[in-house]
Design an enzyme around this catalytic site. Structure first.
Site, PDB file in Angstrom:
ATOM      1  N   ARG A  54      42.328  73.544  14.032  1.00 26.65           N
ATOM      2  CA  ARG A  54      41.657  72.256  14.047  1.00 26.65           C
ATOM      3  C   ARG A  54      42.476  71.235  13.262  1.00 26.65           C
ATOM      4  O   ARG A  54      43.311  71.587  12.439  1.00 26.65           O
ATOM      5  CB  ARG A  54      40.265  72.364  13.416  1.00 26.65           C
ATOM      6  CG  ARG A  54      39.233  73.064  14.294  1.00 26.65           C
ATOM      7  CD  ARG A  54      37.892  73.192  13.607  1.00 26.65           C
ATOM      8  NE  ARG A  54      38.032  73.891  12.336  1.00 26.65           N
ATOM      9  CZ  ARG A  54      38.075  73.308  11.153  1.00 26.65           C
ATOM     10  NH1 ARG A  54      37.941  72.002  11.037  1.00 26.65           N
ATOM     11  NH2 ARG A  54      38.238  74.034  10.060  1.00 26.65           N
ATOM     12  N   LYS A 195      33.479  73.677  16.744  1.00 27.22           N
ATOM     13  CA  LYS A 195      33.096  73.082  15.473  1.00 27.22           C
ATOM     14  C   LYS A 195      32.558  71.657  15.665  1.00 27.22           C
ATOM     15  O   LYS A 195      31.897  71.118  14.781  1.00 27.22           O
ATOM     16  CB  LYS A 195      34.267  73.123  14.488  1.00 27.22           C
ATOM     17  CG  LYS A 195      34.538  74.542  13.933  1.00 27.22           C
ATOM     18  CD  LYS A 195      33.348  75.100  13.173  1.00 27.22           C
ATOM     19  CE  LYS A 195      33.656  76.171  12.139  1.00 27.22           C
ATOM     20  NZ  LYS A 195      34.052  77.470  12.647  1.00 27.22           N
ATOM     21  N   HIS A 215      27.243  77.757   7.481  1.00 30.36           N
ATOM     22  CA  HIS A 215      28.503  78.332   7.948  1.00 30.36           C
ATOM     23  C   HIS A 215      28.523  79.790   7.480  1.00 30.36           C
ATOM     24  O   HIS A 215      29.074  80.115   6.430  1.00 30.36           O
ATOM     25  CB  HIS A 215      29.681  77.553   7.354  1.00 30.36           C
ATOM     26  CG  HIS A 215      31.001  77.921   7.944  1.00 30.36           C
ATOM     27  ND1 HIS A 215      32.169  77.917   7.223  1.00 30.36           N
ATOM     28  CD2 HIS A 215      31.336  78.301   9.196  1.00 30.36           C
ATOM     29  CE1 HIS A 215      33.171  78.276   8.009  1.00 30.36           C
ATOM     30  NE2 HIS A 215      32.694  78.520   9.216  1.00 30.36           N
ATOM     31  N   SER A 233      37.167  80.005   5.990  1.00 33.49           N
ATOM     32  CA  SER A 233      37.996  80.682   6.982  1.00 33.49           C
ATOM     33  C   SER A 233      38.799  81.821   6.353  1.00 33.49           C
ATOM     34  O   SER A 233      39.389  81.658   5.281  1.00 33.49           O
ATOM     35  CB  SER A 233      38.941  79.656   7.612  1.00 33.49           C
ATOM     36  OG  SER A 233      39.630  80.254   8.669  1.00 33.49           O
ATOM     37  N   LYS A 237      33.800  86.639   7.367  1.00 35.37           N
ATOM     38  CA  LYS A 237      32.502  86.494   8.046  1.00 35.37           C
ATOM     39  C   LYS A 237      32.449  87.321   9.332  1.00 35.37           C
ATOM     40  O   LYS A 237      31.528  88.112   9.547  1.00 35.37           O
ATOM     41  CB  LYS A 237      32.226  85.018   8.406  1.00 35.37           C
ATOM     42  CG  LYS A 237      31.953  84.117   7.229  1.00 35.37           C
ATOM     43  CD  LYS A 237      31.610  82.699   7.677  1.00 35.37           C
ATOM     44  CE  LYS A 237      32.695  81.992   8.474  1.00 35.37           C
ATOM     45  NZ  LYS A 237      33.974  81.831   7.771  1.00 35.37           N
ATOM     46  N   THR A 238      33.455  87.112  10.186  1.00 33.53           N
ATOM     47  CA  THR A 238      33.444  87.800  11.481  1.00 33.53           C
ATOM     48  C   THR A 238      33.667  89.296  11.290  1.00 33.53           C
ATOM     49  O   THR A 238      32.940  90.134  11.834  1.00 33.53           O
ATOM     50  CB  THR A 238      34.523  87.202  12.407  1.00 33.53           C
ATOM     51  OG1 THR A 238      34.226  85.817  12.590  1.00 33.53           O
ATOM     52  CG2 THR A 238      34.551  87.895  13.758  1.00 33.53           C
ATOM     53  N   ASP A 252      29.338  83.178  12.863  1.00 31.73           N
ATOM     54  CA  ASP A 252      29.875  81.952  12.255  1.00 31.73           C
ATOM     55  C   ASP A 252      28.890  80.826  11.931  1.00 31.73           C
ATOM     56  O   ASP A 252      29.084  80.132  10.942  1.00 31.73           O
ATOM     57  CB  ASP A 252      30.968  81.394  13.162  1.00 31.73           C
ATOM     58  CG  ASP A 252      31.910  80.440  12.456  1.00 31.73           C
ATOM     59  OD1 ASP A 252      32.395  80.791  11.368  1.00 31.73           O
ATOM     60  OD2 ASP A 252      32.158  79.349  12.977  1.00 31.73           O
ATOM     61  N   ARG A 317      43.616  84.124  17.904  1.00 29.04           N
ATOM     62  CA  ARG A 317      42.163  84.333  18.005  1.00 29.04           C
ATOM     63  C   ARG A 317      41.777  84.979  19.314  1.00 29.04           C
ATOM     64  O   ARG A 317      42.494  84.869  20.312  1.00 29.04           O
ATOM     65  CB  ARG A 317      41.442  82.976  17.962  1.00 29.04           C
ATOM     66  CG  ARG A 317      41.555  82.221  16.674  1.00 29.04           C
ATOM     67  CD  ARG A 317      40.411  82.536  15.752  1.00 29.04           C
ATOM     68  NE  ARG A 317      40.509  81.786  14.507  1.00 29.04           N
ATOM     69  CZ  ARG A 317      39.555  81.750  13.584  1.00 29.04           C
ATOM     70  NH1 ARG A 317      38.426  82.402  13.756  1.00 29.04           N
ATOM     71  NH2 ARG A 317      39.726  81.073  12.479  1.00 29.04           N
TER      72      ARG A 317
HETATM   73  P1  ATP Z   1      36.751  81.900  10.307  1.00 21.10           P
HETATM   74  O1  ATP Z   1      35.723  80.987   9.664  1.00 21.10           O
HETATM   75  O2  ATP Z   1      38.088  81.234  10.401  1.00 21.10           O
HETATM   76  O3  ATP Z   1      36.286  82.486  11.603  1.00 21.10           O
HETATM   77  P2  ATP Z   1      36.129  84.424   8.967  1.00 21.10           P
HETATM   78  O4  ATP Z   1      35.404  84.239   7.678  1.00 21.10           O
HETATM   79  O5  ATP Z   1      35.327  84.854  10.132  1.00 21.10           O
HETATM   80  O6  ATP Z   1      37.013  83.111   9.269  1.00 21.10           O
HETATM   81  P3  ATP Z   1      37.628  86.781   9.505  1.00 21.10           P
HETATM   82  O7  ATP Z   1      37.977  86.411  10.903  1.00 21.10           O
HETATM   83  O8  ATP Z   1      36.600  87.843   9.327  1.00 21.10           O
HETATM   84  O9  ATP Z   1      37.255  85.489   8.664  1.00 21.10           O
HETATM   85  O10 ATP Z   1      38.982  87.167   8.786  1.00 21.10           O
HETATM   86  C1  ATP Z   1      39.139  88.050   7.723  1.00 21.10           C
HETATM   87  C2  ATP Z   1      40.545  88.619   7.847  1.00 21.10           C
HETATM   88  O11 ATP Z   1      40.922  89.290   6.669  1.00 21.10           O
HETATM   89  C3  ATP Z   1      40.623  89.613   8.984  1.00 21.10           C
HETATM   90  O12 ATP Z   1      41.872  89.461   9.610  1.00 21.10           O
HETATM   91  C4  ATP Z   1      40.505  90.958   8.237  1.00 21.10           C
HETATM   92  O13 ATP Z   1      41.155  92.006   8.924  1.00 21.10           O
HETATM   93  C5  ATP Z   1      41.265  90.647   6.952  1.00 21.10           C
HETATM   94  N1  ATP Z   1      40.876  91.457   5.772  1.00 21.10           N
HETATM   95  C6  ATP Z   1      41.708  92.178   5.023  1.00 21.10           C
HETATM   96  N2  ATP Z   1      41.075  92.769   3.998  1.00 21.10           N
HETATM   97  C7  ATP Z   1      39.780  92.410   4.081  1.00 21.10           C
HETATM   98  C8  ATP Z   1      38.619  92.709   3.298  1.00 21.10           C
HETATM   99  N3  ATP Z   1      38.679  93.469   2.221  1.00 21.10           N
HETATM  100  N4  ATP Z   1      37.439  92.169   3.701  1.00 21.10           N
HETATM  101  C9  ATP Z   1      37.380  91.367   4.781  1.00 21.10           C
HETATM  102  N5  ATP Z   1      38.456  91.045   5.545  1.00 21.10           N
HETATM  103  C10 ATP Z   1      39.646  91.566   5.218  1.00 21.10           C
HETATM  104 MN    MN Z   2      34.972  83.982  11.994  1.00 21.58          MN
END
Ligand code: ATP
Ligand code: MN
Length: 532
Positions: A54, A195, A215, A233, A237-238, A252, A317
């Site tokens: 973004r 978003k 969020h 980010s 979360k995911t 999300d 993604r």
């Molecule tokens: P966005 O808002 O951009 O979607 P998000 O909060 O959903 O971000 P994730 O997509 O879950 O974030 O990304 C977390 C990344 O960190 C993943 O690539 C995951 O494999 C990696 N990772 C490594 N170690 C950890 C951990 N201990 N806990 C969570 N994620 C981890």
């Molecule tokens: Mn996510």
């Protein structure tokens, strides 16, 4: 099917309007138009072009009678004049003339009370696949009976003229709350579409419906208990909401109405960097026909995705409908949460991997919205960069952060049994460059323990600087990891870094301190500098 009046106009001006194509048909079009190719697992892989993320600085809100006193104007919500918007809208409509276009009806909000019907017009087929996968999908009967309320026009090949159009550069995302239009130009990054609607709901729900928009991701346990996971980010979360033993509500964006939590979306948008089947099986298995993979590269001579290849962007993604995950809540609605997790990826390696927050600390950390980014490796700089983003989503907040914080505070006060946890999914054993990221399996074990009540009867130690309650044991996690100070080879280095981070927190919080209660203010970390 009833179209938005502007879409009727668009359709009459073009010979090639593709309306509500199936994903299979969209893939055919996308292949024909060279938007990308199929991967070995049958997903469609597209490049989003110049933008692979973004562009927050190019996001505008139209200032008019309805918004001038309600929107939180500033660098998150840049002002756009009504006349400039009208001109750009006209230019985009002109740009659409005689072009092949993809039109689709979708909606947001899985709770029918708050349903928001959307009509999306995209220049490319892959963006239309994205809209199909990420938004909720109306039934055939609904397609006949429902009227679109919001309109999204996405024109990646249109370029604004900043001098004339009042934009910062050639690309823009403009939200017009009065006309109910999101106008996207110059960027093919699909996250702008997603978003954009999130920003709309972050305005309408708290402002008009007394619903807290968040969020966060959300899931439901076997006992029907809801957990939500806030975080910026990359904090997890995911990843962490995809838990085979819990039903996924969403990854999300959610609303918290009186007694329910509901998903705004109908799909997930997961990061792919370093994805492995072993660590993230649910996401791995979702990369199948119908899924849209963005900005990835293949192993040479194959159509097998190399998830370690981030030569286009680190922000690779995959977008898939939520039912590509095995265990989901249907519809995407749960009860009010019993557990709230704040996720942070602390690259300083200071915050404990799990701690339990008091109500005051919960508000302090919600308003702070801390995570840290690891600096680019180019210059050999390894010092992490702290990010504070109020409510863990400042970039998407059209109202002042205090509004969301007040609403969360009211909910926490009204439900004193809700547990709030801070989870550091980031570094342990030292800052970025020295320590390492917490193992995903340990973070999962800590969250499971918290959710299953396994931390109810353990002892807690108080963090000397941050005042956080750290459990001294946790099933399936080595105890020595639970107090971060123990994981550093030099405790004095740790203390110095903890004080440094505390100062960053305190400096950031100054801007919000005025409106906060003593309970919140006294939850601030006590750095050596401030306690003297
Ligand atoms: P966005 O808002 O951009 O979607 P998000 O909060 O959903 O971000 P994730 O997509 O879950 O974030 O990304 C977390 C990344 O960190 C993943 O690539 C995951 O494999 C990696 N990772 C490594 N170690 C950890 C951990 N201990 N806990 C969570 N994620 C981890
Ligand atoms: Mn996510």
């Amino acid at each position: 099917m009833k179209h938005h009046p502007i879409v009727d106009q668009i359709i009459s001006g073009t010979a090639e309007a593709h309306i509500q194509l199936s994903v299979e048909q969209l893939i055919e079009k996308a292949l024909f138009n060279n938007e990308g190719q199929l991967t070995d697992t049958g997903a469609f892989a597209a490049d989003t072009g110049e933008f692979t993320g973004r562009s927050p600085k190019d996001k505008f809100v139209v200032m008019d009678e309805n918004t001038k006193d309600s929107v939180w104007w500033g660098d998150v919500n840049n002002k756009m004049e009504n006349a400039k918007f009208d001109k750009l809208l006209n230019d985009v409509l002109h740009h659409f003339k005689n072009r092949e276009l993809f039109i689709r009806h979708s909606y947001a909000c899985a709770n029918p009370t708050y349903r928001l019907n959307i009509e999306v017009v995209t220049e490319t087929a892959y963006q239309n696949i994205f809209a199909n996968n990420l938004f909720l999908r109306p039934t055939t009967a609904e397609l006949e009976s429902e009227n679109p309320e919001w309109l999204i026009l996405a024109a990646p090949s249109f370029k604004a003229n900043p001098a004339e159009d009042g934009t910062r550069q050639h690309n823009f995302t403009i939200i017009n709350f009065t006309k109910k239009i999101i106008l996207i130009g110059g960027s093919g990054y699909t996250g702008e579409i997603k978003k954009g609607i999130f920003t709309v709901l972050n305005y309408t729900l708290p402002h008009q419906n007394n619903v807290l928009s968040m969020h966060c991701s959300a899931n439901i346990g076997e006992n029907n208990d809801t957990a939500i996971f806030f975080g910026l980010s990359g904090t997890g979360k995911t990843t962490l909401s995809a838990d085979p033993s819990r039903k996924l509500i969403g990854d999300d964006e959610h609303g918290w109405a009186e007694n329910t939590v509901f998903n705004f979306e109908g799909g997930c948008y997961a990061k792919c960097v370093d994805l492995t089947e072993e660590k993230e099986p649910q996401i791995w298995n979702a990369i199948k026909p119908g899924a849209l993979v963005e900005n990835v590269r293949f192993y040479p001579g194959t159509n097998k995705v190399d998830f370690n290849n981030i030569s286009v962007t680190e922000n690779t993604r995959v977008a898939y409908p939520i039912d590509y995950i095995d265990n989901i809540a249907e519809p995407s609605v749960g009860k009010a949460p019993e557990n709230i997790f704040f996720l942070t990826a602390d690259a300083f390696g200071v915050l404990p991997p799990i701690s339990k927050l008091t109500p005051g600390q919960a508000m302090y950390h919600f308003i702070s919205g801390y995570t840290a980014k690891v600096a680019g490796t180019e210059a050999g700089v390894t010092e992490p960069q702290a990010t504070f983003s109020a409510c863990f989503g400042k970039a998407f907040l059209p109202l002042h952060p205090a509004k969301y914080a007040e609403m969360l505070g009211e909910k926490l006060n009204a439900n004193p049994n809700i547990n709030v946890w801070l989870i550091n999914t980031g570094w342990s054993g030292g800052s970025y460059g020295v320590g390492s990221r917490m193992k995903l399996s340990y973070t999962r074990a800590m969250i499971t323990a918290a959710l299953e009540g396994k931390l109810n009867d353990v002892n807690f130690e108080t963090h000397p600087v941050f005042g956080l309650a750290m459990p001294d044991s946790c099933p399936n996690v080595p105890s020595e990891l639970l107090n971060p100070r123990n994981t550093w080879s030099n405790a004095a280095d740790y203390d110095a870094k903890a004080n440094h981070l505390a100062e960053l927190f305190n400096n950031n919080f100054k801007q919000y301190a005025d409106g906060c209660s003593d309970e919140i203010l006294s939850s601030a970390p006590k750095s050596a500098a401030t306690s003297q």
